[in-house]
Design an enzyme around this catalytic site. Sequence first.
Site, PDB file in Angstrom:
ATOM      1  N   GLU A 188       3.578  -4.948  12.199  1.00  0.00           N
ATOM      2  CA  GLU A 188       2.590  -3.879  11.958  1.00  0.00           C
ATOM      3  C   GLU A 188       1.507  -4.525  11.117  1.00  0.00           C
ATOM      4  O   GLU A 188       1.760  -4.817   9.931  1.00  0.00           O
ATOM      5  CB  GLU A 188       3.230  -2.722  11.202  1.00  0.00           C
ATOM      6  CG  GLU A 188       4.451  -2.120  11.847  1.00  0.00           C
ATOM      7  CD  GLU A 188       4.114  -1.315  13.091  1.00  0.00           C
ATOM      8  OE1 GLU A 188       5.028  -0.776  13.709  1.00  0.00           O
ATOM      9  OE2 GLU A 188       2.918  -1.251  13.452  1.00  0.00           O
ATOM     10  N   GLU A 223       7.652   0.508  16.351  1.00  0.00           N
ATOM     11  CA  GLU A 223       8.810   1.054  15.642  1.00  0.00           C
ATOM     12  C   GLU A 223       8.640   2.563  15.590  1.00  0.00           C
ATOM     13  O   GLU A 223       7.535   3.073  15.695  1.00  0.00           O
ATOM     14  CB  GLU A 223       8.946   0.418  14.242  1.00  0.00           C
ATOM     15  CG  GLU A 223       9.225  -1.083  14.338  1.00  0.00           C
ATOM     16  CD  GLU A 223       9.759  -1.721  13.062  1.00  0.00           C
ATOM     17  OE1 GLU A 223      10.530  -1.076  12.318  1.00  0.00           O
ATOM     18  OE2 GLU A 223       9.394  -2.887  12.805  1.00  0.00           O
ATOM     19  N   ASN A 250       0.797  -1.232   0.000  1.00  0.00           N
ATOM     20  CA  ASN A 250       0.000   0.000   0.000  1.00  0.00           C
ATOM     21  C   ASN A 250       0.827   1.277   0.000  1.00  0.00           C
ATOM     22  O   ASN A 250       0.500   2.246  -0.685  1.00  0.00           O
ATOM     23  CB  ASN A 250      -0.995  -0.025   1.160  1.00  0.00           C
ATOM     24  CG  ASN A 250      -0.289  -0.103   2.498  1.00  0.00           C
ATOM     25  OD1 ASN A 250       0.657  -0.846   2.667  1.00  0.00           O
ATOM     26  ND2 ASN A 250      -0.756   0.687   3.439  1.00  0.00           N
ATOM     27  N   CYS A 302      -3.174   1.451   6.505  1.00  0.00           N
ATOM     28  CA  CYS A 302      -3.560   0.653   7.684  1.00  0.00           C
ATOM     29  C   CYS A 302      -4.259   1.513   8.727  1.00  0.00           C
ATOM     30  O   CYS A 302      -5.013   1.018   9.539  1.00  0.00           O
ATOM     31  CB  CYS A 302      -2.324   0.028   8.294  1.00  0.00           C
ATOM     32  SG  CYS A 302      -1.138   1.296   8.773  1.00  0.00           S
TER      33      CYS A 302
HETATM   34  N1  LIG Z   1       0.047  -1.768  10.646  1.00  0.00           N
HETATM   35  C1  LIG Z   1       0.671  -1.225   9.606  1.00  0.00           C
HETATM   36  O1  LIG Z   1       1.557  -0.351   9.737  1.00  0.00           O
HETATM   37  C2  LIG Z   1       0.300  -1.681   8.219  1.00  0.00           C
HETATM   38  C3  LIG Z   1       0.798  -0.942   7.166  1.00  0.00           C
HETATM   39  C4  LIG Z   1       0.436  -1.330   5.868  1.00  0.00           C
HETATM   40  C5  LIG Z   1      -0.383  -2.425   5.634  1.00  0.00           C
HETATM   41  N2  LIG Z   1      -0.823  -3.128   6.681  1.00  0.00           N
HETATM   42  C6  LIG Z   1      -1.710  -4.271   6.468  1.00  0.00           C
HETATM   43  O2  LIG Z   1      -1.257  -5.056   5.336  1.00  0.00           O
HETATM   44  C7  LIG Z   1      -2.393  -5.612   4.666  1.00  0.00           C
HETATM   45  C8  LIG Z   1      -2.331  -5.288   3.189  1.00  0.00           C
HETATM   46  O3  LIG Z   1      -1.053  -5.607   2.676  1.00  0.00           O
HETATM   47  P1  LIG Z   1      -0.796  -7.006   1.964  1.00  0.00           P
HETATM   48  O4  LIG Z   1      -2.030  -7.465   1.271  1.00  0.00           O
HETATM   49  O5  LIG Z   1       0.477  -6.921   1.195  1.00  0.00           O
HETATM   50  O6  LIG Z   1      -0.545  -7.968   3.212  1.00  0.00           O
HETATM   51  P2  LIG Z   1      -0.098  -9.480   3.123  1.00  0.00           P
HETATM   52  O7  LIG Z   1      -0.068  -9.939   4.512  1.00  0.00           O
HETATM   53  O8  LIG Z   1      -0.887 -10.242   2.128  1.00  0.00           O
HETATM   54  O9  LIG Z   1       1.415  -9.428   2.540  1.00  0.00           O
HETATM   55  C9  LIG Z   1       2.384  -8.664   3.180  1.00  0.00           C
HETATM   56  C10 LIG Z   1       3.744  -9.183   2.731  1.00  0.00           C
HETATM   57  O10 LIG Z   1       3.917 -10.484   3.266  1.00  0.00           O
HETATM   58  C11 LIG Z   1       4.277 -11.394   2.241  1.00  0.00           C
HETATM   59  N3  LIG Z   1       3.780 -12.700   2.652  1.00  0.00           N
HETATM   60  C12 LIG Z   1       2.556 -13.225   2.428  1.00  0.00           C
HETATM   61  N4  LIG Z   1       2.473 -14.454   2.990  1.00  0.00           N
HETATM   62  C13 LIG Z   1       3.676 -14.701   3.581  1.00  0.00           C
HETATM   63  C14 LIG Z   1       4.235 -15.799   4.318  1.00  0.00           C
HETATM   64  N5  LIG Z   1       3.517 -16.901   4.561  1.00  0.00           N
HETATM   65  N6  LIG Z   1       5.518 -15.708   4.753  1.00  0.00           N
HETATM   66  C15 LIG Z   1       6.249 -14.597   4.496  1.00  0.00           C
HETATM   67  N7  LIG Z   1       5.785 -13.526   3.804  1.00  0.00           N
HETATM   68  C16 LIG Z   1       4.512 -13.589   3.359  1.00  0.00           C
HETATM   69  C17 LIG Z   1       3.640 -10.826   1.005  1.00  0.00           C
HETATM   70  O11 LIG Z   1       4.239 -11.316  -0.153  1.00  0.00           O
HETATM   71  C18 LIG Z   1       3.893  -9.334   1.223  1.00  0.00           C
HETATM   72  O12 LIG Z   1       5.201  -8.998   0.846  1.00  0.00           O
HETATM   73  C19 LIG Z   1      -3.602  -4.998   5.324  1.00  0.00           C
HETATM   74  O13 LIG Z   1      -4.113  -5.910   6.283  1.00  0.00           O
HETATM   75  C20 LIG Z   1      -3.064  -3.782   6.056  1.00  0.00           C
HETATM   76  O14 LIG Z   1      -3.821  -3.442   7.176  1.00  0.00           O
HETATM   77  C21 LIG Z   1      -0.528  -2.778   7.988  1.00  0.00           C
HETATM   78  O1  LIG Z   2      -0.498   1.710   5.900  1.00  0.00           O
HETATM   79  C1  LIG Z   2       0.078   1.948   6.968  1.00  0.00           C
HETATM   80  C2  LIG Z   2       0.834   3.120   7.208  1.00  0.00           C
HETATM   81  C3  LIG Z   2       1.895   3.095   8.030  1.00  0.00           C
HETATM   82  C4  LIG Z   2       2.591   4.291   8.265  1.00  0.00           C
HETATM   83  C5  LIG Z   2       3.781   4.299   8.945  1.00  0.00           C
HETATM   84  O2  LIG Z   2       4.405   3.183   9.290  1.00  0.00           O
HETATM   85  C6  LIG Z   2       4.427   5.575   9.315  1.00  0.00           C
HETATM   86  O3  LIG Z   2       3.787   6.649   9.102  1.00  0.00           O
HETATM   87  O4  LIG Z   2       5.566   5.522   9.818  1.00  0.00           O
END
Ligand SMILES: NC(=O)c1ccc[n+]([C@@H]2O[C@H](COP(=O)([O-])OP(=O)(O)OC[C@H]3O[C@@H](n4cnc5c(N)ncnc54)[C@H](O)[C@@H]3O)[C@@H](O)[C@H]2O)c1
Ligand SMILES: O=C/C=C/C=C(\O)C(=O)O
Length: 499
Positions: free
Chosen positions: A267, A480, A168, A301
């Site tokens: 995260e 972090e 994202n 997120c």
């Molecule tokens: N809390 C935060 O700061 C934050 C920030 C951005 C996105 N997100 C979350 O991420 C999600 C969207 O992103 P996404 O669809 O890429 O997430 P995802 O969990 O599908 O994938 C994240 C990463 O993990 C890898 N991955 C997938 N399965 C794996 C495994 N079994 N072992 C190791 N790596 C693996 C993917 O290839 C990708 O690079 C949403 O749930 C969003 O809330 C959270």
């Molecule tokens: O989609 C999630 C956004 C995360 C943002 C940060 O980790 C940041 O602002 O440092």
Amino acid sequence: MTAETGRWIRNFVDGRFVDPDDGDGDGRAGHRGFDATDPATGLVHARVHEADEALVDRAVTAARRALREGWADTAVRERTELLRRAADRIEERFDEFVAAEIADTGKPVTQARELDVARAVANFRAFADVVAAAGQESFLTDLAGGRRALNYAVRKPLGVVAVVVPWNLPLLLLTWKVAPALACGNAVVVKPSEETPGTAALLAEVLAEVGLPAGVYNVVHGFGGGSAGGYLTAHPGIDGVTFTGSSATGAQVMRTVAPRVRPVSFELGGKNAAVVFDDVDVDEAVTGLSRSVFANTGQVCLCTERVYVQRSVFDDIAGGLVERAGRLRLGDPLSEETTTGPLISHAHRDKVLGYFDLAEQAGATVLTGGQVPRLGADLDGGSWIEPTLWTGLTNADRVVREEIFGPVAALIPFDTEEEAIGLANDTDYGLAASVWTNDLRRGHRVAQAMNVGMAWVNTWFLRDLRSPFGGVGLSGLGREGGESSLHFYTEPTNVCVQL
Ligand SMILES: NC(=O)c1ccc[n+]([C@@H]2O[C@H](COP(=O)([O-])OP(=O)(O)OC[C@H]3O[C@@H](n4cnc5c(N)ncnc54)[C@H](O)[C@@H]3O)[C@@H](O)[C@H]2O)c1
Ligand SMILES: O=C/C=C/C=C(\O)C(=O)O
């Protein structure tokens, strides 16, 4: 649909890009690859070389060797100066990073410029500052009989860190981890999302240009389990994993590293609430709220998907949000007028559309949106969706409980502060919340009552990079940012000297 392209996005291992035709230099040709698709058009813009297990192993081995050959013992000043050079070099190649991020995500050029790439520069500078200023913990210990001891902790790099990041905010989130990891003397193996490989590869060029030793920064492309992500997190040579992604994947990564008891920083997902009291300036609140719902097409997120509004201003806030949604301009990412890009993929759009169906089945009223927009021949192959607002839903509905990760929100009325806090905290997540009120005592009180990692009052996504960032419950593990990053990316050894 495919566009003619011969461009490969390659893996970066041990200081060089690996030629897809000869695999990882072992003479085996024909390694796997997958398409990089532009979500705005649905067109393929490059081929991505998928790292196999052997190449992931070479990356971890190179990282280990780089540590042994001196990176881990590099002087703090040398590391922080390198981070500052990286920030400067990203600025010099700014437009290339903007273009690469847009190609992978379809996000508007204004956002790629003002948020994604700008924050990459800021991340490198922020962690150069944090590490340069960091002290070491020490204590003079009084003992019986007037004797003393000195306790002091020396912080050493964690070692080889697996960095697994989502699609994202690809460059922002990658550098949010890589900058402190390198600043603390670690070596990293990065696995970018399969959806957004471009800027991680470009960053490899920049880090090599500014003198980062070979093997300290490695990039392996691929998917999750059974591909590069799974190979990397399961690798015995990994000393820790920093992961940003969905809660389900986070749990899988936790299972993978559990046998080796490796430290993880997670995260994860969110289902963030906004609480709006009746004393707000409606226009000001609607401005902030609409940003928190629709930013990055709801693919942040921290985005708000639950808006709880005190009953007497419910219609004003709802009307204001509908009006703001109507002002959003979906379209060509390269146009300065565009405010809102597509979702990351057709698969993700299908997931979001599935929640549209669930909302309808739950009896929701669609205040705005709810459809796939028609944007004309050039864009109709993209993963576009209308910004959508619902009323008529409750905390019992899946649409209000599950993360959708799109430009959507459910608007739900409340009467009392206590009721609002209960509604907002009624979730398995706990990443972020926002509170909107002109009664600042109430703002502090309600923000502190939120069961989240981060709460904003009368604003959203306002960031001080020294503050702790992360969530509770299904939203994550650890923090972090600032000193929190130093604590994750180092291991302290406490030394006690009898004086
Ligand atoms: N809390 C935060 O700061 C934050 C920030 C951005 C996105 N997100 C979350 O991420 C999600 C969207 O992103 P996404 O669809 O890429 O997430 P995802 O969990 O599908 O994938 C994240 C990463 O993990 C890898 N991955 C997938 N399965 C794996 C495994 N079994 N072992 C190791 N790596 C693996 C993917 O290839 C990708 O690079 C949403 O749930 C969003 O809330 C959270
Ligand atoms: O989609 C999630 C956004 C995360 C943002 C940060 O980790 C940041 O602002 O440092």
